[in-house]
Design a protein around this motif. Sequence first.
Motif, PDB file in Angstrom:
ATOM      1  N   ILE A  39      32.951  52.064  43.903  1.00 35.16           N
ATOM      2  CA  ILE A  39      32.885  50.630  44.174  1.00 35.16           C
ATOM      3  C   ILE A  39      33.970  49.935  43.356  1.00 35.16           C
ATOM      4  CG2 ILE A  39      30.416  50.714  44.683  1.00 35.16           C
ATOM      5  CD1 ILE A  39      29.877  49.403  41.966  1.00 35.16           C
ATOM      6  N   PRO A  40      34.451  48.776  43.795  1.00 30.25           N
ATOM      7  CA  PRO A  40      35.493  48.074  43.022  1.00 30.25           C
ATOM      8  C   PRO A  40      35.028  47.783  41.596  1.00 30.25           C
ATOM      9  CG  PRO A  40      35.215  47.079  45.190  1.00 30.25           C
ATOM     10  CD  PRO A  40      34.106  48.069  45.047  1.00 30.25           C
ATOM     11  N   LEU A  41      35.963  47.826  40.662  1.00 32.00           N
ATOM     12  CA  LEU A  41      35.608  47.571  39.266  1.00 32.00           C
ATOM     13  C   LEU A  41      34.997  46.178  39.115  1.00 32.00           C
ATOM     14  CD1 LEU A  41      38.634  49.022  37.254  1.00 32.00           C
ATOM     15  CD2 LEU A  41      36.282  49.866  37.263  1.00 32.00           C
ATOM     16  N   PRO A  42      33.765  46.093  38.633  1.00 32.12           N
ATOM     17  CA  PRO A  42      33.110  44.783  38.494  1.00 32.12           C
ATOM     18  C   PRO A  42      33.719  43.971  37.352  1.00 32.12           C
ATOM     19  CG  PRO A  42      31.526  46.617  38.456  1.00 32.12           C
ATOM     20  CD  PRO A  42      32.884  47.194  38.236  1.00 32.12           C
ATOM     21  N   PRO A  43      33.460  42.662  37.318  1.00 33.40           N
ATOM     22  CA  PRO A  43      33.907  41.838  36.184  1.00 33.40           C
ATOM     23  C   PRO A  43      33.301  42.334  34.868  1.00 33.40           C
ATOM     24  CG  PRO A  43      33.146  40.466  37.999  1.00 33.40           C
ATOM     25  CD  PRO A  43      32.780  41.873  38.341  1.00 33.40           C
ATOM     26  N   THR A  44      33.979  42.044  33.781  1.00 28.23           N
ATOM     27  CA  THR A  44      33.534  42.507  32.458  1.00 28.23           C
ATOM     28  C   THR A  44      32.125  42.035  32.134  1.00 28.23           C
ATOM     29  OG1 THR A  44      35.839  42.449  31.710  1.00 28.23           O
ATOM     30  CG2 THR A  44      34.138  42.562  30.010  1.00 28.23           C
ATOM     31  N   SER A  45      31.781  40.800  32.516  1.00 29.44           N
ATOM     32  CA  SER A  45      30.431  40.272  32.215  1.00 29.44           C
ATOM     33  C   SER A  45      29.345  41.118  32.862  1.00 29.44           C
ATOM     34  CB  SER A  45      30.320  38.827  32.690  1.00 29.44           C
ATOM     35  OG  SER A  45      30.599  38.729  34.084  1.00 29.44           O
ATOM     36  N   ARG A  46      29.576  41.553  34.097  1.00 26.40           N
ATOM     37  CA  ARG A  46      28.586  42.390  34.785  1.00 26.40           C
ATOM     38  C   ARG A  46      28.511  43.780  34.171  1.00 26.40           C
ATOM     39  NH1 ARG A  46      29.413  41.140  41.251  1.00 26.40           N
ATOM     40  NH2 ARG A  46      29.015  38.883  41.159  1.00 26.40           N
ATOM     41  N   LEU A  47      29.670  44.297  33.739  1.00 35.29           N
ATOM     42  CA  LEU A  47      29.682  45.604  33.089  1.00 35.29           C
ATOM     43  C   LEU A  47      28.907  45.567  31.775  1.00 35.29           C
ATOM     44  CD1 LEU A  47      33.385  46.667  33.731  1.00 35.29           C
ATOM     45  CD2 LEU A  47      31.339  47.764  34.648  1.00 35.29           C
ATOM     46  N   VAL A  48      29.073  44.502  31.017  1.00 37.61           N
ATOM     47  CA  VAL A  48      28.330  44.348  29.756  1.00 37.61           C
ATOM     48  C   VAL A  48      26.836  44.269  30.036  1.00 37.61           C
ATOM     49  CG1 VAL A  48      27.899  42.805  27.805  1.00 37.61           C
ATOM     50  CG2 VAL A  48      30.249  43.287  28.511  1.00 37.61           C
ATOM     51  N   CYS A  49      26.468  43.527  31.089  1.00 38.51           N
ATOM     52  CA  CYS A  49      25.058  43.426  31.484  1.00 38.51           C
ATOM     53  C   CYS A  49      24.506  44.798  31.866  1.00 38.51           C
ATOM     54  CB  CYS A  49      24.919  42.447  32.643  1.00 38.51           C
ATOM     55  SG  CYS A  49      23.238  42.294  33.287  1.00 38.51           S
TER      56      CYS A  49
END
Length: 473
Positions: free
Chosen positions: A429-439
């Motif tokens: 899947i496309p690399l998610p935004p950093t905020s979602r990755l941290v979540c």
Amino acid sequence: MAQLEGYYFSAALSCTFLVSCLLFSAFSRALREPYMDEIFHLPQAQRYCEGHFSLSQWDPMITTLPGLYLVSVGVVKPAIWIFGWSEHVVCSIGMLRFVNLLFSVGNFYLLYLLFRKVQPRNKAASSIQRVLSTLTLAVFPTLYFFNFLYYTEAGSMFFTLFAYLMCLYGNHKTSAFLGFCGFMFRQTNIIWAVFCAGNVIAQKLTEAWKTELQKKEDRLPPIKGPFATFRKILQFLLAYSMSFKNLSVLFRLTWPYILLGFLFCVFVVVNGGIVIGDRSSHEACLHFPQLFYFFSFTLFFSFPHLLSPGKIKTFLSLVWKRRILFFVVTLVSVFLVWKFTYAHKYLLADNRHYTFYVWKRVFQRYEIVKYLLVPAYIFAGWSIADSLKSKSVFWNLMFFICLFIVIVPQKLLEFRYFILPYVIYRLNIPLPPTSRLVCELSCYAIVNFITFYLFLNKTFQWPNSQDIQRFMW
């Protein structure tokens, strides 16, 4: 930027390995005897370590091939000559379990290389996103837990990811060989070797499809209708497969995987099935709801990427626009749940696994619950497919076919079976935004903390046994 990314990666890998070593120490102190499936794996590995490779020494309860034991012996045995350790130390439970911790380091590195290869390199994909994505998948709860026990998960993941990486780099002979190694850890990994071949085929089909579309746009008006795209793809596949030139090109690219598939077929014929050892508890069946369980599993662990008010609104809008199609899909899904839901004897008998409590408290409490969950299954499946829309239609076709073949024949609901397809999905899947990755990473850390805390501290005993029991995946 490349140097900075290297620092990020080194820091993430070092910190993860340090935490893993501390957890491994806690596991070793608390668990001095084999636990769960280790009662079969560890003695077999120790027999191999002592040089007893005879078939008469094989435990008939083991259903997988001896890849884990052979690699373990190859890793730990040299310590006798290098460090002068005794065979008793080298073949100990702790040393054999440590092999999986080494595999986990390899998996971390392979995940990072795969993210760099799979994801398009552009300014939107920052270094921190790639490293965070790698760290997140490396500590994926269901996978991470089994790094500390002597199970096949870590090694199976290592060789499958390595095969996929070599496939993406075009080294198909090496990829097929690594696929064979993965097969030696778990027989169903042959499907992911097929997926590697499918990846090559999908790439060629995508190139030819784009050329075909350009030709048709110049000559013919677009075909309209709800199934127009499906019809066009079907016609294209039929025409493509009728060309000897196309087939010969595909054969030249995929012959190592074809040879591996042939060897697998020979194994199945000679062995009388895919399972070795105890077959009574591993009978294949058409367990279609397994696909729905996988969708739910994926939605739960990827909720920062798959679940949002915007996604739900888009889905409901699509349902209303194509209500007849979704009505038919719902009816078919309800029928599959009604006729093809199975409860394996292990699922109902072993209260040490999370799946026991999921089944008991969700599915068994009220009969109607399994039908009420169908809309959630459909949303999860649509959301997963929607997140993969950046991949070509042929790649999606290959992935979902392989997912179906791996998941559906399994009668037992076991979260471990979902690890590999989930990781491959998450890589693409496309690399998610950093905020979602941290979540996502924070949620994984919380789940891991709860799992390890329960396993190490909340022990219990069965009424007729003195053995200590522990909760686990």
